[in-house]
Motif scaffolding. Structure first.
Motif: not given
Length: 487
Positions: A462-466, A442-443, A323-335
């Motif tokens: 930049y994170p890997q996809p979670i 899709q980096p 949830l925190k990764a999603w809130q911060r924009g760090l899911t690994g999915y650019p869009i």
């Protein structure tokens, strides 16, 4: 000569002078008019269902909007009194102070607001003060559109057809040109309400992005109908383009009314027939806001319970880290990350991207839609008591006219389709800016050389996809199958 008693206009989610039926009627009587805004954080808890306290972003907007309203009233000789406390006690006290004969306000067709308004009306009646209440928040009042069971409609298309079938709403009213007022009335200092952040001051992006207030709303509407409406039907799905109206926060705070939008759009369509299709689409978006407000009229706890009860058994996951990764924009999915960062910086998110990020949270991560709805409530400047929960339930599949749960947005394909050149991602996720268009969504598929040349180190810069998209989709469908009794 009989002296006319002063009148009070109670402002709520209608912070404007034009097309304000309560203010218009009060001004037409020729009596001195006192505007009041009540910061009522106590009546919320008195009667269920409770109204929701404002989120951080809407508190910031409210402060700017009240300043603008006060300036507008003062420019025509009026005044805006600010007070804190239960609305019934505050307004009755003010009426006694100035010997008011009548209090005017616009109704809000939501249970908590109606309960508070009923208390205000009763308190005034005990003192012999008249209440006059008008419609101004909707195109059509909820009681005008019911089914055979006397319930509101739950599917948008027939609902919108019914609204249109009722014809044009009443024409917008002009703003008063001059008000008589009363001086020396005690008012609280807006700064003392501490609606705006101080430390840390996270509102810099909001100040850069918006001009709250009625004048800002009217300027935005004119700019949109003059230059932005052409191509709206397609461009509104492109987050890399300036293709939306950006009127939603102004509408949320009533700095502009639905009737004003309706008539301005219809006038533009009559003047420019080639724009009729785009304007019809724009008006249908206004209709969706109306639909959500009508839902809220029937279902006051829309933000708390699933409209489709089968979702009460859905196996949501508790995953604070995801949830925190999603809130911060760090899911690994650019869009997804671009949308969440745009939200934090500007207080809004492009509508298409809202659907993508919501789907990702609910379906890829299996996190309860209510957690996402609450985050949006706190961070959106246009957080609306009807649209916000209704839209989340639509994506989750648990709401009215909902998207089927098995419709799982693919964040890669959504990015490639609606942000094909990566402009939106490059703006909000600048660490990916040097990637070519075919890799930016899709980096993780880029070669080490391609990543190095773009200055990217996955997992660090930049994170890997979670979660893997395919696995996330299969997990979501398996969870849905359980509540459908297919497992």
């Amino acid at each position: 000569m009989v002296k006319i008693q002063p009148a009070i206009v109670w402002f709520r989610d209608d912070l404007r002078l034009s097309d304000h039926p309560g203010l218009y009627e009060a001004a037409s009587r020729g009596a001195p008019v006192v505007g009041v805004y009540v910061r009522d954080e106590q009546s919320r808890a008195l009667k269920p269902p409770a109204s929701r306290p404002l989120g951080g972003a809407t508190r910031w907007w409210l402060a700017q909007s009240l300043r603008a309203l006060r300036s507008s009233l003062e420019a025509i000789g009026g005044t805006l009194v600010l007070r804190t406390g239960p609305a019934a006690a505050v307004i009755a006290t003010l009426a006694r102070e100035i010997n008011a004969g009548t209090v005017f306000w616009n109704g809000i067709a939501q249970a908590p607001h109606q309960a508070v308004a009923a208390d205000v009306e009763a308190a005034l009646a005990r003192d012999g003060v008249t209440s006059e209440i008008f419609s101004g928040d909707l195109l059509v009042e909820p009681r005008a559109i019911r089914n055979k069971e006397n319930r509101g409609l739950r599917v948008f298309t027939p609902f919108w057809r019914r609204v249109q079938g009722l014809g044009d709403p009443p024409k917008p009213l002009p703003a008063p040109k001059q008000l008589a007022s009363i001086s020396g009335i005690a008012s609280e200092d807006l700064d003392d309400w501490k609606l705006e952040p101080t430390w840390p001051d996270w509102a810099g992006g909001l100040r850069e992005s918006w001009t709250p207030g009625e004048a800002g709303a009217q300027a935005r509407l004119k700019a949109f109908l003059d230059d932005g409406i052409k191509g709206y039907t397609d461009d509104r799905d492109r987050p890399d383009r300036d293709g939306t109206s950006r009127l939603s926060p102004h509408l949320r705070f009533g700095e502009i009314s639905p009737r004003q939008l309706w008539y301005a759009a219809r006038f533009t369509a009559a003047e420019h027939p080639r724009l009729a299709g785009d304007i019809d689409k724009f008006l249908s978006e206004l209709g969706w806001r109306e639909f959500c407000r009508h839902l809220l009229f029937d279902i006051p706890d829309l933000a708390e319970r699933n409209l489709q009860e089968q979702f009460d058994a859905f196996p949501w996951k508790r995953d604070a880290r995801a949830l925190k990764a999603w809130q911060r924009g760090l899911t690994g999915y650019p869009i997804v990350d671009a949308g969440m960062r745009e939200l934090w910086h500007t207080g809004v998110m492009h509508n298409r991207v809202r659907m993508v990020v919501a789907s990702f949270l609910v379906k890829h991560l299996l996190i309860d839609w209510r957690a996402g709805e609450q985050w949006f409530w706190d961070t959106l400047v246009d957080a609306d008591t009807g649209s916000n929960p209704a839209n989340w339930q639509w994506v989750a599949g648990s709401g009215a006219d909902a998207a089927p749960y098995f419709r799982v947005f693919n964040p890669i394909l959504q990015g490639e389709k609606f942000d094909p050149d990566g402009g939106y991602v490059r703006r909000w996720v600048p660490e990916l800016a040097q990637l070519p268009d075919d890799l930016i969504h899709q980096p993780w598929t880029a070669t080490p050389i391609e990543l190095a040349s773009a200055g990217i180190e996955l997992g660090k810069t930049y994170p890997q996809p979670i979660v893997d998209h395919k696995q996330g989709r299969e997990r979501a469908l398996a969870a849905y199958a359980k509540i459908r009794g297919k497992d």
